[in-house]
Design an enzyme around this catalytic site. Sequence first.
Site, PDB file in Angstrom:
ATOM      1  N   ASP A   1       0.862  -1.161   0.000  1.00 62.22           N
ATOM      2  CA  ASP A   1       0.000   0.000   0.000  1.00 62.22           C
ATOM      3  C   ASP A   1       0.914   1.232   0.000  1.00 62.22           C
ATOM      4  O   ASP A   1       2.079   1.137   0.386  1.00 62.22           O
ATOM      5  CB  ASP A   1      -0.864  -0.044   1.264  1.00 62.22           C
ATOM      6  CG  ASP A   1      -1.568   1.256   1.525  1.00 62.22           C
ATOM      7  OD1 ASP A   1      -2.384   1.647   0.673  1.00 62.22           O
ATOM      8  OD2 ASP A   1      -1.298   1.885   2.569  1.00 62.22           O
TER       9      ASP A   1
ATOM     10  N   GLY B   1      10.432  18.213  31.101  1.00 66.49           N
ATOM     11  CA  GLY B   1       9.634  17.005  30.925  1.00 66.49           C
ATOM     12  C   GLY B   1       8.796  16.756  32.160  1.00 66.49           C
ATOM     13  O   GLY B   1       8.334  17.707  32.801  1.00 66.49           O
TER      14      GLY B   1
ATOM     15  N   ARG C   1      15.041  -0.779  18.748  1.00 67.06           N
ATOM     16  CA  ARG C   1      13.910  -1.660  19.074  1.00 67.06           C
ATOM     17  C   ARG C   1      12.634  -0.840  19.162  1.00 67.06           C
ATOM     18  O   ARG C   1      12.691   0.393  19.259  1.00 67.06           O
ATOM     19  CB  ARG C   1      14.151  -2.363  20.414  1.00 67.06           C
ATOM     20  CG  ARG C   1      14.253  -1.379  21.577  1.00 67.06           C
ATOM     21  CD  ARG C   1      14.327  -2.051  22.927  1.00 67.06           C
ATOM     22  NE  ARG C   1      14.535  -1.082  23.986  1.00 67.06           N
ATOM     23  CZ  ARG C   1      13.570  -0.535  24.708  1.00 67.06           C
ATOM     24  NH1 ARG C   1      12.317  -0.885  24.504  1.00 67.06           N
ATOM     25  NH2 ARG C   1      13.846   0.356  25.644  1.00 67.06           N
TER      26      ARG C   1
ATOM     27  N   TYR D   1      18.252  23.228  29.655  1.00 69.48           N
ATOM     28  CA  TYR D   1      16.905  23.691  29.317  1.00 69.48           C
ATOM     29  C   TYR D   1      16.995  24.970  28.493  1.00 69.48           C
ATOM     30  O   TYR D   1      17.814  25.834  28.773  1.00 69.48           O
ATOM     31  CB  TYR D   1      16.097  23.965  30.591  1.00 69.48           C
ATOM     32  CG  TYR D   1      15.758  22.707  31.357  1.00 69.48           C
ATOM     33  CD1 TYR D   1      14.896  21.760  30.810  1.00 69.48           C
ATOM     34  CD2 TYR D   1      16.307  22.466  32.616  1.00 69.48           C
ATOM     35  CE1 TYR D   1      14.587  20.593  31.508  1.00 69.48           C
ATOM     36  CE2 TYR D   1      15.999  21.312  33.323  1.00 69.48           C
ATOM     37  CZ  TYR D   1      15.141  20.376  32.751  1.00 69.48           C
ATOM     38  OH  TYR D   1      14.849  19.241  33.432  1.00 69.48           O
TER      39      TYR D   1
ATOM     40  N   GLU E   1      13.043  11.914  23.586  1.00 69.18           N
ATOM     41  CA  GLU E   1      13.910  12.131  24.745  1.00 69.18           C
ATOM     42  C   GLU E   1      15.286  11.517  24.551  1.00 69.18           C
ATOM     43  O   GLU E   1      15.471  10.337  24.778  1.00 69.18           O
ATOM     44  CB  GLU E   1      13.303  11.478  25.988  1.00 69.18           C
ATOM     45  CG  GLU E   1      11.909  11.888  26.326  1.00 69.18           C
ATOM     46  CD  GLU E   1      11.412  11.161  27.561  1.00 69.18           C
ATOM     47  OE1 GLU E   1      12.167  11.066  28.551  1.00 69.18           O
ATOM     48  OE2 GLU E   1      10.282  10.660  27.521  1.00 69.18           O
TER      49      GLU E   1
ATOM     50  N   THR F   1      16.865  12.640  30.584  1.00 72.86           N
ATOM     51  CA  THR F   1      16.559  12.703  29.155  1.00 72.86           C
ATOM     52  C   THR F   1      16.156  14.123  28.806  1.00 72.86           C
ATOM     53  O   THR F   1      15.321  14.713  29.484  1.00 72.86           O
ATOM     54  CB  THR F   1      15.397  11.764  28.780  1.00 72.86           C
ATOM     55  OG1 THR F   1      14.260  12.101  29.587  1.00 72.86           O
ATOM     56  CG2 THR F   1      15.770  10.317  28.990  1.00 72.86           C
TER      57      THR F   1
ATOM     58  N   ASP G   1      -0.112   5.076   0.848  1.00 68.22           N
ATOM     59  CA  ASP G   1      -0.314   6.089   1.896  1.00 68.22           C
ATOM     60  C   ASP G   1      -0.310   5.477   3.283  1.00 68.22           C
ATOM     61  O   ASP G   1      -1.081   4.566   3.568  1.00 68.22           O
ATOM     62  CB  ASP G   1      -1.634   6.811   1.654  1.00 68.22           C
ATOM     63  CG  ASP G   1      -1.612   7.573   0.350  1.00 68.22           C
ATOM     64  OD1 ASP G   1      -1.127   8.705   0.341  1.00 68.22           O
ATOM     65  OD2 ASP G   1      -2.042   7.006  -0.684  1.00 68.22           O
TER      66      ASP G   1
ATOM     67  N   LEU H   1      21.968  11.718  26.513  1.00 68.61           N
ATOM     68  CA  LEU H   1      23.337  11.878  26.030  1.00 68.61           C
ATOM     69  C   LEU H   1      24.247  11.076  26.958  1.00 68.61           C
ATOM     70  O   LEU H   1      24.205  11.266  28.187  1.00 68.61           O
ATOM     71  CB  LEU H   1      23.735  13.363  26.018  1.00 68.61           C
ATOM     72  CG  LEU H   1      23.188  14.194  24.843  1.00 68.61           C
ATOM     73  CD1 LEU H   1      21.674  14.214  24.797  1.00 68.61           C
ATOM     74  CD2 LEU H   1      23.727  15.617  24.865  1.00 68.61           C
TER      75      LEU H   1
HETATM   76  P1  ADP Z   1      12.828  16.414  32.479  1.00 66.68           P
HETATM   77  O1  ADP Z   1      11.724  15.554  32.923  1.00 66.68           O
HETATM   78  O2  ADP Z   1      12.564  17.866  32.640  1.00 66.68           O
HETATM   79  O3  ADP Z   1      13.239  16.083  31.066  1.00 66.68           O
HETATM   80  P2  ADP Z   1      15.057  14.878  33.481  1.00 66.68           P
HETATM   81  O4  ADP Z   1      15.108  14.358  34.871  1.00 66.68           O
HETATM   82  O5  ADP Z   1      14.770  13.904  32.373  1.00 66.68           O
HETATM   83  O6  ADP Z   1      14.043  16.078  33.436  1.00 66.68           O
HETATM   84  O7  ADP Z   1      16.437  15.582  33.233  1.00 66.68           O
HETATM   85  C1  ADP Z   1      16.729  16.036  31.950  1.00 66.68           C
HETATM   86  C2  ADP Z   1      17.488  17.336  31.915  1.00 66.68           C
HETATM   87  O8  ADP Z   1      18.765  17.178  32.514  1.00 66.68           O
HETATM   88  C3  ADP Z   1      17.747  17.739  30.487  1.00 66.68           C
HETATM   89  O9  ADP Z   1      16.751  18.603  29.983  1.00 66.68           O
HETATM   90  C4  ADP Z   1      19.104  18.414  30.543  1.00 66.68           C
HETATM   91  O10 ADP Z   1      18.925  19.809  30.726  1.00 66.68           O
HETATM   92  C5  ADP Z   1      19.783  17.831  31.767  1.00 66.68           C
HETATM   93  N1  ADP Z   1      20.792  16.795  31.490  1.00 66.68           N
HETATM   94  C6  ADP Z   1      21.925  16.663  32.221  1.00 66.68           C
HETATM   95  N2  ADP Z   1      22.661  15.639  31.782  1.00 66.68           N
HETATM   96  C7  ADP Z   1      21.994  15.093  30.731  1.00 66.68           C
HETATM   97  C8  ADP Z   1      22.269  13.981  29.850  1.00 66.68           C
HETATM   98  N3  ADP Z   1      23.394  13.258  29.969  1.00 66.68           N
HETATM   99  N4  ADP Z   1      21.354  13.687  28.898  1.00 66.68           N
HETATM  100  C9  ADP Z   1      20.219  14.412  28.775  1.00 66.68           C
HETATM  101  N5  ADP Z   1      19.929  15.451  29.574  1.00 66.68           N
HETATM  102  C10 ADP Z   1      20.778  15.814  30.545  1.00 66.68           C
HETATM  103  N1  RBF Z   2       9.704   4.224  28.127  1.00 59.65           N
HETATM  104  C1  RBF Z   2       8.840   3.211  27.956  1.00 59.65           C
HETATM  105  O1  RBF Z   2       7.730   3.262  28.471  1.00 59.65           O
HETATM  106  N2  RBF Z   2       9.175   2.115  27.205  1.00 59.65           N
HETATM  107  C2  RBF Z   2      10.391   1.994  26.620  1.00 59.65           C
HETATM  108  O2  RBF Z   2      10.643   0.993  25.941  1.00 59.65           O
HETATM  109  C3  RBF Z   2      11.343   3.046  26.806  1.00 59.65           C
HETATM  110  N3  RBF Z   2      12.576   2.971  26.261  1.00 59.65           N
HETATM  111  C4  RBF Z   2      13.480   3.992  26.462  1.00 59.65           C
HETATM  112  C5  RBF Z   2      14.759   3.913  25.910  1.00 59.65           C
HETATM  113  C6  RBF Z   2      15.696   4.942  26.098  1.00 59.65           C
HETATM  114  C7  RBF Z   2      17.063   4.816  25.497  1.00 59.65           C
HETATM  115  C8  RBF Z   2      15.338   6.080  26.865  1.00 59.65           C
HETATM  116  C9  RBF Z   2      16.311   7.189  27.091  1.00 59.65           C
HETATM  117  C10 RBF Z   2      14.056   6.152  27.425  1.00 59.65           C
HETATM  118  C11 RBF Z   2      13.122   5.131  27.242  1.00 59.65           C
HETATM  119  N4  RBF Z   2      11.838   5.193  27.789  1.00 59.65           N
HETATM  120  C12 RBF Z   2      10.946   4.170  27.576  1.00 59.65           C
HETATM  121  C13 RBF Z   2      11.348   6.456  28.325  1.00 59.65           C
HETATM  122  C14 RBF Z   2      11.360   6.608  29.775  1.00 59.65           C
HETATM  123  O3  RBF Z   2      10.149   6.061  30.244  1.00 59.65           O
HETATM  124  C15 RBF Z   2      11.398   8.099  29.967  1.00 59.65           C
HETATM  125  O4  RBF Z   2      12.680   8.570  29.807  1.00 59.65           O
HETATM  126  C16 RBF Z   2      10.795   8.497  31.267  1.00 59.65           C
HETATM  127  O5  RBF Z   2       9.421   8.437  31.069  1.00 59.65           O
HETATM  128  C17 RBF Z   2      11.204   9.874  31.717  1.00 59.65           C
HETATM  129  O6  RBF Z   2      10.470  10.866  31.106  1.00 59.65           O
HETATM  130 MG    MG Z   3      13.449  14.029  30.444  1.00 58.59          MG
END
Ligand code: ADP
Ligand code: RBF
Ligand code: MG
Length: 388
Positions: free
Chosen positions: A10, A253, A343, A330, A318, A265, A12, A321
Amino acid sequence: MNTVKAVILDLDGTLLDTESMVLDVTRTILQKYGHKITADVQKSAIGRKPLDAWQATIDQLHMENVTAQRLFDESEAYLKSRWQDARLMPGAARLLWHLHSHGIPLALATSTPRATFERKMSGKAAQALTAVFQTTKCGDEVEHGKPAPDCFRATAKKMGVAVEECLVIEDAPSGVQAATAAGMRVVVVPSLRDLEAYPKPDPDCSSGCCAVLPSLFDFRPELYGLPPFEDAICGEVVPIQPPWRIKGTVVKGFGRGSRELGIPTANLNCESLQSALAETVSGVYCGWASVGKSPEVYKTAMSIGWNPYYKNEEKTAEPWLLHDFDRDFYGEELRVLVSGYIRPEANFSSLEALIARIHKDADVTREALEYQKMAQLKSDPFLRPECA
Ligand code: ADP
Ligand code: RBF
Ligand code: MG
């Protein structure tokens, strides 16, 4: 079970990401008439010939004083000049070139009328694919559109293969119905998030739905007697070529990444995602990332999707790093060059299981990015905005 001799796809929502464009326009038009799009409307309209889709919409919403032709004309006036901007679905190019290079006959069976089809295929992304199809059947070239089996039957006949030897790849419930009615096996990569709209898969079935997959990256040709993919890195990472270039502002987040998981993240704002990725893209990916104007580039594992474990309503992207920072970022611009699929998103029975899996994704990322094909992308100019 018959070995598959031909694959019919398919267009679309399966190969081309046009569903999100159509969804946008449909929303706008329906709003003008005082209506809202519903899950039932989407389910009955998706995958069908445009006029059939609009008629189904009118019936579902009990719309009065408007014809399907009128609504179609309104949407086409808007979409006509945009079709060529449609992007390929994730994994579409890889799948088509793989099967084509192994001499597997391929065909397209689409509900789109021929004139619109030509427009869609004239775009930059789709153009390269036209060469792989032995034949194409359009919606205005058969009497009854999907969910009727006509287009699939006609395609098999033209290719000179029996229906039992065809495998169909579809995204829409109407397409699955059509292929099943034609006596073919179907692999489904759903466009609708509500999986209730699709039949339950039966891997041993001789016709009908034999698999429901999160994306085309997850298709396993060898299960149907077709040549297996041989491009996976470390046995599990699917290279994305060309890589996706995503940039966005880092936003707040749910505040649970670092706190609950010990995995920070950097959540990207949604608008940047919408313009860069197909609506249905989800999964766990690896790639390279840079922050702001800094020349440093980091290995990155990234989740895109609805985080099933937390049952999010909004889709997030998300990146984690893989480096220890002593600050947050931020409000800064983050760029990710996504070069591998690891995956699908999964649900987990415990927080520990989720955390363990994410750490494994990080290990896979560290290893996969060492491979030359992936390592060379570290110097991509996209990751160094100040030099571009
Ligand atoms: P949020 O729920 O606001 O995303 P997190 O607990 O996931 O908070 O923390 C993510 C924040 O932390 C990022 O927005 C970034 O500013 C900071 N941070 C610090 N180290 C890292 C990293 N190694 N990878 C991603 N974000 C990072
Ligand atoms: N969340 C899920 O619910 N299922 C997943 O399979 C999943 N895989 C992830 C893999 C990676 C590499 C990362 C960084 C996050 C993943 N998460 C997954 C998201 C995770 O639940 C999320 O970072 C938290 O909800 C924080 O916002
Ligand atoms: Mg986050």
